[in-house]
Design an enzyme around this catalytic site. Structure first.
Site, short mmCIF file in Angstrom:
data_model
loop_
_atom_site.label_atom_id
_atom_site.label_comp_id
_atom_site.label_asym_id
_atom_site.label_seq_id
_atom_site.Cartn_x
_atom_site.Cartn_y
_atom_site.Cartn_z
NE ARG A 267 66.65 50.45 29.45
CZ ARG A 267 66.04 51.45 28.85
NH1 ARG A 267 66.71 52.25 28.02
NH2 ARG A 267 64.75 51.67 29.05
N GLY B 143 47.36 11.40 23.74
CA GLY B 143 48.32 12.23 24.46
C GLY B 143 49.41 11.38 25.08
CB SER B 144 51.02 11.50 28.38
OG SER B 144 51.60 12.76 28.11
N GLY C 23 55.83 14.04 27.50
CA GLY C 23 55.18 13.69 28.77
C GLY C 23 54.91 14.95 29.57
CB THR C 24 51.79 16.76 30.46
OG1 THR C 24 51.14 15.71 31.19
CG2 THR C 24 51.26 16.80 29.04
CB ILE D 166 54.88 13.40 14.59
CG1 ILE D 166 53.74 12.51 15.12
CG2 ILE D 166 56.15 12.59 14.33
CD1 ILE D 166 53.97 11.93 16.50
CB THR D 167 59.46 16.76 16.31
OG1 THR D 167 58.82 17.37 17.43
CG2 THR D 167 60.57 17.67 15.83
N GLY E 283 60.43 46.65 28.28
CA GLY E 283 59.69 46.66 27.02
C GLY E 283 60.41 45.95 25.90
CD GLU F 224 60.58 11.86 24.39
OE1 GLU F 224 59.81 12.73 23.93
OE2 GLU F 224 60.26 10.65 24.43
#
Length: 388
Positions: free
Chosen positions: A269, A133-134, A365-366, A159-160, A341, A243
């Site tokens: 609306r 993870g991080s 990074g969380t 991985i993007t 809705g 990043e």
């Protein structure tokens, strides 16, 4: 136009980019969201327009422009309402290409950076691992030197561009006994024997190819080491500031787009004989959302200015990602509610935006990791310094 940060040239660039995205990208987004595959032609078109090279040296085909052009690119990508498409583009430009530009030698830049700028090659950055993870320092992927090659074994995940990219920038341990001081950065061609990838199914970001990548005795030429051996951790940490700022800018931009859409919907609306933008409870909700977005934007623009001037803004960028992604999540949740809705229906944009936004507090990074990093700087007075 905020003239403190953006010039007339910036705004002309924004208008041109917005028109390009509307014409060349938006018509294909729904298809790419369904297939999870972004067709190659659009990468070439981005390259031909120069969008991949705005932050890179003219020597390799770029334009070497200031970071506010990057901010504009990120903001406009969020307005097409596909977090996956936006991620595929900026992961190529600012994750993979950043390392190639900063750590790659002239040969590597000619072979990888130049075609990345032209749109002929797509890159991905592989740091995160299934068990890590991080925790970058805890990575298990290794690169063992054997003659004029390194033998790479291990795996990366989340991985993007991890499936369809042409090359991979990866981190691996060249001296495992040294912990985070034994990590190095390599660039590897996708077709190298021993590399396999698996596409991951996700809650959001559906247009992008997020993959898990395995390395089984992959033979990498020693010349494909980028920068110095065992200096990889400091390179990674240095680029994390950009990043995290990117994630912060993405967050304020998608929240702003969601609010614009909600306000337009409210103006059309009707309920109980009047448009719902006349109801005080809803108006005050909009006021709260708009105020928080504006604070994020101003903070992010300030960080961009400082980063563009060469300042080391790891603390501020971490704070940007932490708060901007949290605020965007909450703002989009509220905007979806403002549509009632219809907000829950896939034919309206808020449902996709709601899914895509949820990755903000996780990717790069969380929020939990960021809080720990920030607390170390604020409470323990820890200083993170640039790689030397």
């Amino acid at each position: 136009m905020n003239s403190m940060y953006f010039t007339e040239e910036h705004e002309l660039f924004r208008q041109s980019l917005r028109e390009f995205l509307k014409k060349e990208v938006t018509p294909h987004i729904d298809k790419w969201e369904k297939t999870g595959t972004i067709e190659r032609f659009i990468w070439k078109k981005f390259g031909e327009m120069g969008y991949f090279g705005i932050a890179y040296p003219e020597k390799y085909g770029g334009m070497d422009l200031d970071l506010f052009y990057t901010v504009i690119l990120l903001e406009e990508l969020q307005r097409i309402n596909s977090g996956g498409f936006a991620a595929a583009i900026w992961a190529h430009i600012y994750l993979a290409m950043t390392h190639v530009n900063k750590e790659g030698d002239h040969r590597i830049k000619e072979e990888y950076l130049r075609p990345s700028i032209s749109g002929d090659k797509i890159g991905c950055l592989g740091i995160t691992e299934p068990f890590g993870g991080s925790d970058v320092a805890g990575m298990r992927t290794t690169a063992v030197k054997e003659g004029d090659h390194y033998i790479v074994n291990g795996s990366k995940t989340f991985i993007t561009n991890g499936v369809y990219s042409d090359y991979l920038v990866i981190a691996a341990k060249t001296a495992p006994e040294l912990g985070n001081k034994g990590i190095s950065i390599f660039i590897i061609d996708r077709e190298t024997e021993g590399i396999s990838s698996t596409k991951l199914e996700k809650l959001g970001w559906r247009a992008s190819d997020t993959g898990e990548i395995a390395f089984d005795n992959v033979k990498v030429p020693a010349d494909n080491l980028m920068g110095e051996e065992n200096k990889g951790f400091s390179y990674i940490m240095q680029h994390f500031a950009l990043e995290r700022l990117i994630m912060g800018v993405n967050a304020h931009a998608r929240a702003e787009f969601a609010l614009e859409y909600a306000i337009k919907y409210m103006s059309e609306r009707e309920a109980f004989g009047k448009t719902i933008d006349k109801f005080q409870a809803l108006r005050h909700t909009v006021a709260d959302i708009a105020s928080e977005i504006e604070m994020c934007k101003e903070f992010n623009y300030s960080i961009t200015k400082r980063l563009d001037q060469g300042q080391y803004v790891v603390k501020e960028a971490s704070m940007s990602k932490l708060l901007s992604t949290k605020i965007a999540d909450e703002a989009i949740y509220k905007c979806l509610q403002l549509l009632g809705g219809y907000g829950y229906m896939e034919e309206y944009p808020l449902a996709r935006m709601f899914r895509d936004s949820r990755l903000g507090p996780i990717g790069g990074g969380t929020s939990e990791i960021l809080r720990e990093i920030i607390s170390k700087m604020v409470i323990d007075k820890k200083e993170y310094k640039p790689a030397t």
